[in-house]
Design a protein around this motif. Structure first.
Motif, mmCIF file in Angstrom:
data_model
loop_
_atom_site.group_PDB
_atom_site.id
_atom_site.type_symbol
_atom_site.label_atom_id
_atom_site.label_comp_id
_atom_site.label_asym_id
_atom_site.label_seq_id
_atom_site.Cartn_x
_atom_site.Cartn_y
_atom_site.Cartn_z
ATOM 1 N N MET A 1 0.937 -1.394 -0.051
ATOM 2 C CA MET A 1 0.090 0.091 0.016
ATOM 3 C C MET A 1 0.854 1.628 -0.224
ATOM 4 S SD MET A 1 -3.180 0.721 2.336
ATOM 5 C CE MET A 1 -3.400 -0.682 2.736
ATOM 6 N N ARG A 2 0.243 2.191 -0.902
ATOM 7 C CA ARG A 2 1.039 3.771 -0.477
ATOM 8 C C ARG A 2 1.392 4.478 0.897
ATOM 9 N NH1 ARG A 2 -0.793 5.749 -5.587
ATOM 10 N NH2 ARG A 2 -1.588 7.890 -4.878
ATOM 11 N N PRO A 3 2.270 4.810 0.790
ATOM 12 C CA PRO A 3 2.917 5.161 2.300
ATOM 13 C C PRO A 3 1.559 6.402 2.450
ATOM 14 C CG PRO A 3 4.425 5.377 0.865
ATOM 15 C CD PRO A 3 3.504 4.888 0.290
ATOM 16 N N GLY A 4 0.860 6.886 1.515
ATOM 17 C CA GLY A 4 0.376 8.092 1.813
ATOM 18 C C GLY A 4 -1.072 8.054 2.352
ATOM 19 N N ARG A 5 -1.286 6.812 1.596
ATOM 20 C CA ARG A 5 -2.949 6.363 2.595
ATOM 21 C C ARG A 5 -2.686 5.893 3.399
ATOM 22 N NH1 ARG A 5 -5.836 3.900 -3.063
ATOM 23 N NH2 ARG A 5 -4.815 6.038 -4.512
ATOM 24 N N ASN A 6 -1.901 5.633 4.570
ATOM 25 C CA ASN A 6 -2.450 4.688 5.448
ATOM 26 C C ASN A 6 -2.970 5.505 6.919
ATOM 27 O OD1 ASN A 6 -1.734 1.787 5.652
ATOM 28 N ND2 ASN A 6 0.886 2.704 6.055
#
Length: 63
Positions: A1-6
């Motif tokens: 998962m892309r880091p900005g989505r967490n």
């Protein structure tokens, strides 16, 4: 998962990809069913439909 989505998920939000329909939205399935017959009858994109048929699941086989 892309880091900005967490961080979004931690806030209870769901990231949205622009240009992609939200398949969970109310009315999505009905609209897809409405658009499918004219698209399937169109003579303009036989190659595209052949590709979609090749990569699509056979929902009758899913249990």
């Amino acid at each position: 998962m892309r880091p900005g989505r967490n961080p979004l998920r931690e806030q209870g939000l769901r990231p949205v990809t622009p240009g992609a329909p939200d398949v969970r939205a109310p009315g999505f399935a009905a609209e897809a069913r409405r658009q499918s017959p004219p698209v399937s009858r169109s003579p303009h994109d036989e190659e595209g439909r052949t590709f979609i048929d090749a990569v699509s699941l056979d929902w009758a086989d899913e249990d």
